[in-house]
Design an enzyme around this catalytic site. Structure first.
Site, PDB file in Angstrom:
ATOM      1  N   ASP A  49      -2.549 -11.104   5.706  1.00 63.96           N
ATOM      2  CA  ASP A  49      -3.640 -11.643   6.510  1.00 63.96           C
ATOM      3  C   ASP A  49      -4.930 -11.620   5.691  1.00 63.96           C
ATOM      4  O   ASP A  49      -5.648 -12.617   5.565  1.00 63.96           O
ATOM      5  CB  ASP A  49      -3.769 -10.752   7.752  1.00 63.96           C
ATOM      6  CG  ASP A  49      -4.636 -11.370   8.822  1.00 63.96           C
ATOM      7  OD1 ASP A  49      -4.934 -12.564   8.723  1.00 63.96           O
ATOM      8  OD2 ASP A  49      -5.016 -10.643   9.759  1.00 63.96           O
TER       9      ASP A  49
ATOM     10  N   LYS B 292       0.867  -1.186   0.000  1.00 61.49           N
ATOM     11  CA  LYS B 292       0.000   0.000   0.000  1.00 61.49           C
ATOM     12  C   LYS B 292       0.906   1.240   0.000  1.00 61.49           C
ATOM     13  O   LYS B 292       0.702   2.201   0.754  1.00 61.49           O
ATOM     14  CB  LYS B 292      -0.896  -0.077   1.255  1.00 61.49           C
ATOM     15  CG  LYS B 292      -2.046   0.872   1.278  1.00 61.49           C
ATOM     16  CD  LYS B 292      -3.122   0.596   0.243  1.00 61.49           C
ATOM     17  CE  LYS B 292      -4.116   1.741   0.231  1.00 61.49           C
ATOM     18  NZ  LYS B 292      -4.855   1.880  -1.016  1.00 61.49           N
TER      19      LYS B 292
END
Ligand code: NAP
Length: 408
Positions: free
Chosen positions: A297, A219
Site C-alpha cells: 500500500d 519487515k
C-alpha cells in the site's frame, strides 16, 4: 456461437481472446463517468487504429457503486461479480466507499470476493510528466502487492472492550505475553500458500517481461513469523518452481562474481524501510517488487508520486480466474461531473488490460500517444499547474487529444 465473444482461460493461465470481445466495465462514482468516457474513447481508438478495424471491444456495463445501489438496492450486486468471473477481464473506475453502510470498501470487497490476490502496479516514468525526482526516467518497477491477507484480513479489538480484555487475558495468562491491560489489539494473518502464489506471479511477470530482478519487500527483522516468513516462502517458491531461471543475490556474488548471467533473474529481499530509501537513491537496481499488503500500500503510492502522482498511475487486481483493471485514485467527488480530472490512470490501466489480453500493439499505441499529448502541453488541470507554459483542457478534450496523437 453463443459464447464466441467471451475470453476463456487455458489451464496454463494463458487467455484465448476473440477478435471481437465482450468486456464488462464499471464506470464508477464521482468523477468515474467523466474518466470512463475519455478512457473508452482512447481504448476504442487504439484498438481500431492498431488492428485496422479487425478487432473490436463490445462494452457491457455492470451496475456497481451508487449506480448499482440505485438500480438493484445493492452497491455490489452478485450479478456484477458473476459477470466479471464469466468474462475473465474487466475494467473499473473508482467507487465511493459508502459511509455507515457496514461496508469497509467496495474495492476491497471486489478483490476479496473474486480472490484477485495480486494488486499489480507498474511504475514507469512518462516523459514530460512533472516529477520530484532528478532522474525519474530511471524508474521502471512493477509492484505485486498481496491482496487477500495481512492487514486486509486483519482483526482488531478496541482498547478496553470486553473482547480486547479476553484476548489480552489469553495472551498474558496462557502465552506468557506482556501487554498493557488498556491496549488495543490487532492480529494479521499471513500464510505460506498465499504468499507463495503472490511471489510466483511476480516471478512469472519478471520472466515474461524481461525484468532482471524480483525484490521481496518485508519487515522480517521485527515480525519474523509473518513478514519474515513471507521472505522465506518467497525464496522457497523461487527455488521450487523457478530454480532454472532464478538465482539469489548471494549466488550472484559467490558463483558469478556479481555479474548477472544471461537468462537468470536475481531474487533478493529488502527490509521495507531500507527499500524506501533505495528506490529513491538507486531506482535502477529494482524491477519487480513482491510484498505483503500493507508494505505494498505504502510503496505503491510513494513510487507513483516519484513518477508524477496518482492521477497517472495504472493498476490491476489479478487472480487465477479473472482480472480487474482500475484507476488507482479515488472518486475525487469535488470534481464530479465537471469534466475536469485527469483520465490518465484509467487510460493507462486500459493499456495494461490490452497487454494482458496480448493486444500489445494497441497498448503501445496508447502509451506513445498519451506521452505525445503531454509533450504537446495541452493537459488536464493537475498537470497544467505543474508544467510551465501548459494549456489546461477538459478531461474529455484530453481523451480526444490522445486519440488525435495516435495518427502521425
Ligand atoms: P481521491 O478521490 O483520490 O482524491 C484526492 C485528490 O487527488 C483529489 O482531490 C485530487 O487532488 C487528486 N485526484 C484524484 N483523482 C484525480 C484525477 N483523476 N486527476 C487529477 N487529480 C486527481 O481521494 P479521496 O478524496 O480520499 O477519496 C474519495 C472517495 O474515493 C472515497 O469514497 C474513497 O473511499 C474512494 N476511493 C476509491 C478508490 C478506488 O475506487 N480504487 C481508491 C481510493 C479512494 P486536488 O484536490 O489537488 O486536485
Amino acid at each position: 456461437m453463443q459464447h464466441s465473444n467471451i475470453i476463456t482461460k487455458n489451464n496454463d493461465g494463458s487467455l484465448n481472446v476473440p477478435e471481437v470481445v465482450t468486456l464488462p466495465f464499471i464506470e464508477g462514482d464521482g468523477t468515474g463517468p467523466d474518466i470512463w468516457r475519455a478512457a473508452r474513447l482512447v481504448i476504442d481508438g487504439a484498438v481500431k487504429i492498431a488492428y485496422n478495424g479487425s478487432r473490436k471491444i463490445h462494452w457491457m456495463e455492470l451496475p456497481a457503486g451508487e449506480k448499482g445501489y440505485a438500480q438493484t438496492g445493492d452497491y455490489l450486486p452478485q450479478s456484477a461479480l458473476d459477470a466479471i468471473k464469466h468474462h475473465v477481464v474487466a475494467i473499473k473506475g473508482p467507487l465511493t466507499t459508502p459511509v455507515g453502510k457496514g461496508i469497509r470498501s467496495l474495492n476491497v470487497s471486489i478483490r476479496q470476493k473474486l480472490d484477485l490476490f495480486a494488486c499489480v502496479r507498474p511504475v514507469k516514468y512518462i516523459d514530460s510528466v512533472p516529477s520530484p525526482m532528478k532522474h525519474p526516467e530511471k524508474i521502471d518497477m512493477v509492484i505485486f502487492r498481496e491482496n487477500t491477507e495481512d492487514v486486509y484480513a486483519g482483526i482488531e479489538w478496541e482498547a478496553n472492550s470486553d473482547d480486547a480484555r479476553r484476548v489480552i487475558g489469553f495472551l498474558t495468562g496462557q502465552m506468557g505475553a506482556l501487554i498493557p491491560a488498556d491496549a488495543g489489539i490487532g492480529i494479521k494473518p499471513m500464510s505460506e500458500k498465499n504468499s507463495k502464489r503472490l511471489v510466483a506471479s511476480a516471478i512469472t511477470h519478471a520472466i515474461n517481461n524481461g525484468y532482471p530482478s524480483v525484490t521481496l519487500m518485508h519487515k522480517g527483522n521485527i515480525m519474523k513469523f509473518t513478514e519474515g516468513a513471507f521472505s522465506k516462502w518467497g525464496y522457497e517458491v523461487a527455488r521450487e518452481r523457478f530454480g532454472n531461471v532464478t538465482i539469489t543475490e548471494a549466488e550472484l556474488h559467490d558463483a558469478y562474481a556479481g555479474k548477472q548471467p544471461e537468462g537468470k533473474i536475481v531474487i533478493k529481499d529488502r527490509i521495507a524501510d531500507m527499500l524506501f530509501q533505495q528506490v529513491l537513491l538507486r531506482p535502477e537496481d529494482f524491477g519487480v517488487i513482491a510484498t505483503p499488503n500493507l508494505n505494498g500500500d505504502y510503496i505503491s503510492d510513494a513510487l507513483a508520486a516519484q513518477v508524477g502522482g496518482l492521477g497517472m498511475a495504472p493498476g490491476a487486481n489479478i487472480g487465477d480466474e479473472c482480472a480487474v483493471f482500475e484507476a488507482t485514485h479515488g472518486t475525487a467527488p469535488k470534481y464530479a461531473g465537471l469534466d475536469k480530472v485527469n483520465p490518465g490512470s484509467l487510460i493507462l490501466s486500459g493499456a495494461m488490460m490490452l497487454d494482458y489480453m496480448a493486444w500489445k500493439e494497441a497498448a503501445m499505441l496508447i502509451r506513445v500517444s498519451i506521452q505525445r499529448a503531454i509533450q504537446s502541453k495541452t493537459v488536464t488541470y493537475d498537470l497544467a499547474r505543474q508544467i510551465m507554459g501548459a494549456t489546461e483542457i477538459a478531461c474529455s478534450a484530453f481523451g480526444r487529444a490522445i486519440v488525435h496523437h495516435m495518427t502521425p
